[in-house]
Design an enzyme around this catalytic site. Structure first.
Site, short mmCIF file in Angstrom:
data_model
loop_
_atom_site.label_atom_id
_atom_site.label_comp_id
_atom_site.label_asym_id
_atom_site.label_seq_id
_atom_site.Cartn_x
_atom_site.Cartn_y
_atom_site.Cartn_z
N TRP B 114 3.78 -0.86 2.50
CA TRP B 114 2.59 -0.05 2.31
C TRP B 114 1.46 -0.34 3.19
O TRP B 114 0.96 0.61 3.76
CB TRP B 114 2.05 -0.37 0.91
CG TRP B 114 3.23 -0.05 -0.04
CD1 TRP B 114 3.81 -0.86 -0.96
CD2 TRP B 114 4.00 1.38 -0.43
NE1 TRP B 114 5.07 -0.06 -1.58
CE2 TRP B 114 4.96 1.19 -1.29
CE3 TRP B 114 3.76 2.66 0.34
CZ2 TRP B 114 5.74 2.18 -1.62
CZ3 TRP B 114 4.64 3.75 -0.06
CH2 TRP B 114 5.57 3.69 -1.07
N ASP B 183 -6.16 -1.96 -0.84
CA ASP B 183 -5.02 -0.94 -1.87
C ASP B 183 -4.74 -1.80 -3.23
O ASP B 183 -4.30 -3.02 -2.90
CB ASP B 183 -3.79 -0.46 -1.17
CG ASP B 183 -2.79 0.11 -1.82
OD1 ASP B 183 -2.81 0.17 -3.16
OD2 ASP B 183 -1.77 0.41 -1.28
N LYS B 207 0.93 2.28 -12.08
CA LYS B 207 1.67 1.09 -12.27
C LYS B 207 0.54 0.42 -13.55
O LYS B 207 0.98 0.02 -14.58
CB LYS B 207 1.46 0.20 -11.13
CG LYS B 207 2.50 0.68 -9.86
CD LYS B 207 1.98 0.26 -8.67
CE LYS B 207 2.60 1.25 -7.72
NZ LYS B 207 4.43 1.10 -7.50
#
Lengths: 372, 372
Positions: B114, B183, B207
């Site tokens: 990511w 993030d 999540k």
């Protein structure tokens, strides 16, 4: 009254008649299915909210939604069905980013607030956005005729239905080789139309196709070839077409609800022709009443009237306030006009029943009768 | 075992133990509340899916979600809580678009897939993206130490938890006046941290915070001042901060579910400290078992282990296949490692119960014992 409306009405006791402009009412059987399986999707032991977007279960939902969209709209293999986040408002930017052609103008018809925003976003991106036709001269109360077609433009963009002003294209301009693009947020799946002139169709789902949070984008092969290579990855149409809308995590639940709505149109209503017939019956009932009296007045020109959003005024703003207040008490919701124009509006999208429109007309008659 | 886990387990008979990496398991009481009110939200006669985003009902949900986020994370008035569509992947582009400063580099720490994507998107936009630290030399199995801080950069970007490689920052680099951006998609609301060094925090909700389809973005006043005026409207952070995330129709249902999850953390779990304690208990149980035997081997360096995603291997790929198949039969789901790295992974986010992790450890022991 249609069969699906009848079956829904039996369960309507707790629910209001919902004329919201979007997010808007959903078919009751869709909501009941969500309720039925929200704790356990198809025996998976998981909620649809908890299932991986790369699971077999979600793949089936996504494929089903794509297949049903193709079937309902009669799309051939040159079209790709994509699900993108960000609403129609992001499409106002993605379209010129992806589909403008260097040295060519991009043409727009201005039929109201949303078209105006689409034009604004093209200009923010530095494109030569031309307004080739507009109904701004009469407060956007009609759809322009004889729209000029310039084959040297990159595309022509129209807004098929204008929720705020209550206007709708009866037929689309014949653009020949010039790709026609349309925002169909508020009338997709409401009627049959020939998709072949369209290079791209987009629709925020929250009116006729599902809940807020996903935008359906239908794009033709030849338009995909225009997509510049150097755009941000999630803003390129090719990212979605090449990854079946699964480059990153999609809005799974919103796509699932869209699939249920599409299934309802195909299997319960019986297809797009029947959906269109039901929509015509509803709008004819309401416009028929509007034309039969002179207390309420429709705001759109007769030949441009929307079958999805019926806009009307009462004699005074004070009466409009009373009308909205009494409608609320009578469990008729969402009838306030858009904050930018005032007045009243009944949004009678696919999932609004004939019964609901009938109840509205009865209420409108009573409201007049009480005032002698 | 915590009280909330206990109350959930009584109803778990039909549901699997869900270790999906995202979308992932939600608290059962959240799903039950959705089920309870999906036909009629708070007596409105409408589903939450059918309610206007400009209604009082939705305003209350949005305000509640913002207030709970502020309270849980201890954010002062300089921070704005925004809800944006497009996932963390769109944030990879929005961050450099909005927050890069002309003539300054933008700095990134590369800790895996990511982070690599975030760097790629900054470069697509033509920014001078520098990788100031990386763990690529050892397959991203650790969090780099002594990260260089260059105050002449526009920002430093980190990925607080790496779902694929199972690593997580224990503490964040001290950046002084250099804005730290993170993030936090896979560990927000899982532990307490000091927000003050952060100029921006973002998290795809699917999540720890809710369902797929909405991204939480927390941004500080001084970063908003950097936003260029000429960006597309829906890609500017200021559009969201100035319109309370209501410039256009937001993903209402996803925000509603986020609000229910935040309410669960505050009122059922009892706040972020208790949430962190519960998460520590779960990860200690699983890592404790991993460290007590030599059949399974953890892939992350011990000092960099994630408390959210526990990645491990079995002696052979064949055994891993058997393990995943037998786990599925035993109603333990989502244990397959990311397709890019293989192996196994247990994602033990907030809503995964101690009981579920305990069941997993028991299954892992049985799997070894059967092979004698």
């Amino acid at each position: 009254m249609t069969a699906y409306a009848d079956s829904q009405e039996k369960k309507m006791t707790q629910r209001i008649y919902n004329f919201n402009p979007g997010p808007s009412t959903l078919p009751l059987i869709v909501l009941e299915q969500i309720k039925h399986e929200v704790l356990d999707f198809h025996g998976s032991g998981m909620s649809i909210l908890e299932i991986s977007h790369r699971s077999k279960e979600f793949e089936e939902i996504l494929n089903d939604a794509i297949t049903r969209t193709r079937h309902l709209l009669g799309l051939d293999d040159t079209y790709h069905v994509l699900f993108i986040q960000g609403g129609a408002s992001l499409q106002f930017s993605m379209i010129p980013m992806n589909l403008a052609v260097s040295g060519k103008p991009v043409d727009y018809v201005n039929t109201g607030t949303w078209a105006t925003k689409a034009i604004k976003e093209a200009r923010i991106l530095g494109k030569d956005a031309r307004v080739v036709a507009s109904s701004e001269d009469k407060e956007f109360t009609y759809i322009p005729e004889n729209i000029p077609i310039d084959p040297s433009a990159a595309y022509l963009h129209v807004t098929s239905n204008n929720t705020i002003r209550g206007t709708q294209y009866r037929s689309f301009p014949e653009t020949g080789a010039l790709p026609l693009l349309s925002d169909m947020s508020s009338d997709i799946f409401s009627r049959r139309f020939d998709p072949r002139p369209f290079g791209l169709i987009y629709a925020g789902a929250q009116k006729n196709a599902g809940p807020a949070g996903v935008t359906l984008v239908i794009i033709r092969d030849d338009l995909l070839e225009r997509v510049p290579r150097d755009l941000p990855t999630t803003l390129k149409y090719t990212t979605y077409s090449e990854n079946r809308s699964l480059y990153n995590t999609p809005p799974c639940f919103a796509i699932y609800v869209c699939d249920l709505v599409l299934k309802w149109i195909e299997e319960t209503v019986g297809g797009l022709d029947r959906m269109e017939t039901a929509n015509n019956q509803k709008s004819e009932l309401l416009y028929g009443y509007l034309d039969s009296q002179d207390f309420y007045s429709g705001t759109a020109r007769q030949d441009s009237r929307s079958r999805m959003n019926v806009t009307f005024r009462l004699p005074t703003p004070e009466l409009e306030q009373q009308f909205l207040a009494e409608a609320g008490t009578a469990r008729l919701g969402g009838l306030k006009g858009h904050r930018s124009v005032g007045g009243c509006r009944a949004s009678i999208y696919n999932a609004v029943t004939f019964e609901a429109v009938s109840a509205l007309v009865d209420f409108m008659k009573d409201f007049v009768a009480k005032r002698g």
